[in-house]
Scaffold this active site. Structure first.
Site, PDB file in Angstrom:
ATOM      1  N   HIS A 218       3.689 -76.550  -0.600  1.00  0.00           N
ATOM      2  CA  HIS A 218       3.076 -77.886  -0.524  1.00  0.00           C
ATOM      3  C   HIS A 218       4.118 -78.996  -0.751  1.00  0.00           C
ATOM      4  O   HIS A 218       4.737 -79.054  -1.801  1.00  0.00           O
ATOM      5  CB  HIS A 218       1.957 -77.950  -1.566  1.00  0.00           C
TER       6      HIS A 218
ATOM      7  N   SER B  96       0.366 -84.538   0.550  1.00  0.00           N
ATOM      8  CA  SER B  96      -0.987 -84.077   0.290  1.00  0.00           C
ATOM      9  C   SER B  96      -1.960 -85.182   0.716  1.00  0.00           C
ATOM     10  O   SER B  96      -1.811 -85.743   1.801  1.00  0.00           O
ATOM     11  CB  SER B  96      -1.083 -83.744  -1.199  1.00  0.00           C
TER      12      SER B  96
ATOM     13  N   ASP C  82       2.086 -72.989   2.390  1.00  0.00           N
ATOM     14  CA  ASP C  82       1.072 -73.895   1.840  1.00  0.00           C
ATOM     15  C   ASP C  82      -0.255 -73.694   2.564  1.00  0.00           C
ATOM     16  O   ASP C  82      -0.325 -73.868   3.782  1.00  0.00           O
ATOM     17  CB  ASP C  82       1.570 -75.332   2.038  1.00  0.00           C
TER      18      ASP C  82
END
Lengths: 514, 514
Positions: free
Chosen positions: A461, A186, A436
């Protein structure tokens, strides 16, 4: 297009400032982040079953100026028990902390811990400044006091932190020659990729997982995030998608009717009566976005306790309601999976934002300007367009800063990234799972022999970083193995260039998750 | 080893703070820098015969924090007359300004101007913040007022300036796709190399001329600079070298004798009587170091009006004095070539430092800590050892800042640069002339196919960048041609990747200096 309306400051802070559309119908897409304090105590601990020591490093607040009035703060970092490390010269696996408590990221990044023994690597998780315990000026209250105190909460300063910390750590370990492999997911993945590019002398390579480094300016379409969330629902059930798409008008109409807000509050089992339908819309939209991020094929407790394939479950609940059920009753049944899978919640408090991060709001109001719109056609969210002027004005109003929307691509690049990196840079893995919604801003194609993309069509993710489980599908086991093979190649190259294999490498069997 | 003595502040500032040894016997090696105001007026001008327009860009003072109290300053840059430019999409040749007035560097970097027509390139020379006219806070007085006001005089901020300026310039020219080639000599060469490494998306390549990016910490021996200066004298004449080597003791003895300082002042035709022999030693040492930097095979007026091969002339003067001449009389005859080649100077004022740059003193007291010692054996300078503690204390005393001696290698690398860049980075030419004492900190070997070293055994400080002259030796003409061939390759690659040759390329004959 919905006219953006202005929310009171409190709510604005709570829901984050990311896209201007948040003030219309859409909640701000955010990265997942810890919702609870770390389970590990000071001085050592066990996060997700991984053993580490907690240490603190006296870090410089401003790396890029010399005012003569030096400020320092204590940066927290976690170091895995050194028992398995090859010792001086052995590999170091370094996780670039995200916008939250580092212990939470450590607990949720099992790959780093589980792969380390195979390479006899030392594991280090470094906390990002202004998050967790790594607070300048001694406390969160003081660090978050004003734009002056928050001024140094930037990605560039964080990268310099990691670089200085690593340089010092290696020196203290008499291990200057150690190859460092960067990890991050991320925002942490963005940092890992950028750090490999900006500090190639510090690390031999980076695994940047679900890192939307292209989610800036007009590099990717600004509708892609919500289109991808919507697509995750559509692929499970067209009727589910359509129910959600139809629900916004229904919400507005009921909200505007007689005792509408009271009725809505009852339908959705809210603890307090709504003041606006917007707060409810945001609460719903937020659930859909997070569900898309954590749409893992196994049960997880990453954000909330959730079943495997949570979107499938949400849609099943929406679709399976009795035929006489209203659209909003269906919606309620759906989001219950996200907000109340354990069934222990009596009523919902919309103000209770378990993922609140004032720090990220600041970052979104300075560097991290990610334009987000919702398209009329492909999205199940209410249509809306990113309004930069409004966005910027609100940043000035709320934080006393004006964003620099072009700074990230100026500092780190992004436009034509393939042609730039084809002949420049090396040893980066960009992982993305196509479920994601952040994959829309990710690098999805190989750029060169050593700047490669690994794409999981059924992944969400940074699923690759998550702790291994018995339920992991074959494709996940296999792609993790591919990543580790590539990393192994980086390490071999490093040691070969130095004329010897200094690190012990166990057989692949040893690397299986315990 | 000579015990460092403390000089009064004024002298310290005048001679610069670079190495602690300066306070013993050795003057601080500095890069050449303008000693006169620019010949070009505001709004346009001719520097070294090159036509340009003077422009100003509203530049951000601090790129790396967001305090909400934004400061800007006017950054000066020179843009060549656009007549020869290919237009939008055409190449841009960008010179990374050094620690001084940009017009002076423009006048002395003929290669950039002379090569541009061959590639139909637009020429831009950008001034470095805190130098020339590019003063934060409105004036040099205010910019240099205190450590708070000088805080932003760093290489990282300067690189960000160039990046932001280029990004904006390209946008305004509707020329975002233009390939940018960076140029720089000396400190400007360090900036060009670092900018290519840190901002690969901004420029396709860099010619870093005489850029001692390795002159930090212990990456190269700290004696190398003075050893190289000494070697330049030794190769011309062993007796000249020996005379200089013997002169320091002679100076000290005479200075300590009856009326010694008065006699020395007369021998060296000083305007005022010396207070210490140290000031005279510094004045002499400084001349030797600068002579080594500008030991060009043709007459030049880069620092001072000088004949071709000035060290040969200095040594000839030292050696040819009547046999009865004293060592110091010989020395005086020698340095006369440097300080008074035109023969117009009646007496010398040691306090008159034509190359004074308070800005570089600041940079040397913050990031640019280049340890310098003088060896007992190979050097003709008095032996001395770098004393970092003393150096740092003086920085605190004089500027209110403490240096970060390891920051440059942490931020930009330097240790094991070959292995780092062998697999990372591309398109950098490192030029060095081996007569140049700064070549000791330069990259002298090819690192990869596209990170290459061009070495001129008979070249001095960035001789490749100097304007072409009729007296240029063949090797110089030929190495400039090699550099331009490499640059041509970068541009061809760029246009080929975009599927067309957008720029007009003249024949090689057109590139000859006018």
């Amino acid at each position: 297009m919905h006219r953006p309306r202005r929310l009171p400051l409190l709510l604005l802070v709570l829901i984050g400032l990311l896209p201007a559309v948040a003030r219309a119908q859409l909640p701000p897409p955010r990265f997942p982040s810890p919702h609870a304090r770390p389970r590990a105590g000071v001085g050592g601990g066990v996060g997700g079953g991984y053993e580490f020591e907690t240490r603190y490093f006296r870090q410089r607040l401003d790396h890029f100026s010399f005012s003569g009035e030096e400020e320092f703060f204590q940066q927290r970092y976690l170091v895995g028990r050194a028992g398995g490390w090859a010792g001086p010269g052995g590999p170091i696996f370094f996780y670039c902390g995200n916008e939250g408590d580092i212990a939470w990221f450590a607990a949720n990044s099992g790959l780093v811990w589980e792969a380390a023994p195979r390479f006899a690597a030392l594991v280090v998780f470094a906390e990002h400044r202004y998050y967790g315990e790594s607070m300048p000026f001694g406390s969160k209250e003081k660090a978050y006091n004003s734009s002056r105190s928050m001024a140094y909460l930037t990605a560039e300063q964080a990268l310099a932190d990691y670089t200085v910390l690593l340089t010092d750590l290696k020196r203290n370990l008499s291990s200057e020659s150690s190859p460092v492999v960067l990890f991050g997911g991320s925002y942490g993945g963005m940092l890992a990729a950028w750090m490999r590019l900006k500090y190639p002398h510090i690390a031999v390579g980076a695994l940047a997982s679900s890192a939307p480094i292209l989610q800036f300016e007009d590099i990717v379409p600004d509708t892609i995030f919500y289109d991808l969330v919507s697509n995750d629902f559509k692929r499970e059930s067209l009727s589910c998608f359509q129910t959600i798409k139809d629900s916004w008008k229904e919400l507005d109409e009921q909200g505007n009717g007689q005792d509408g807000l009271l009725k809505l509050s009852k339908t959705f089992h809210l603890c307090q009566t709504l003041n606006t339908t917007g707060a409810l819309s945001d609460w719903l939209s937020s659930a859909y976005s997070y569900l898309a991020m954590v749409d893992y094929p196994m049960p997880s407790e990453f954000l909330m306790p959730l079943p495997a394939n949570p979107i499938k479950e949400v849609c099943r609940n929406i679709d399976k309601q009795p035929e006489r059920s209203s659209i909003l009753e269906r919606i309620y049944a759906g989001v219950n999976i996200y907000y109340n899978y354990t069934g222990t919640v009596d009523c919902f408090d919309l103000d209770d934002d378990p993922h609140g991060m004032g720090g990220w709001d600041w970052q979104a109001c300075t560097e991290m300007v990610m334009p987000m719109s919702s398209s009329e056609g492909l999205s199940m969210f209410p249509p809306d367009e990113f309004d930069y002027a409004l966005y910027a004005d609100d940043c000035v109003k709320n934080f006393g800063v004006r964003p620099r929307p072009r700074w990230i691509s100026t500092e780190f690049g992004g436009h034509n990234i393939s042609s730039v990196l084809e002949k420049f840079g090396s040893n980066i893995i960009f992982f993305n799972g196509l479920l994601d919604p952040w994959s829309g801003g990710g690098v999805l194609k190989n750029i060169s022999d050593s700047v490669v993309a690994i794409v999981a069509p059924l992944g969400a993710h940074h699923i690759d970083l998550r702790p291994a489980t018995k339920q992991d599908p074959d494709w996940l086991v296999s792609l993790r193995e591919s990543e580790l093979e590539i990393i192994s190649g980086w390490l071999s190259d490093h040691y070969r260039a130095r004329g010897g294999a200094l690190f012990q490498r166990a057989t692949n069997d040893d690397s299986a998750a315990s």
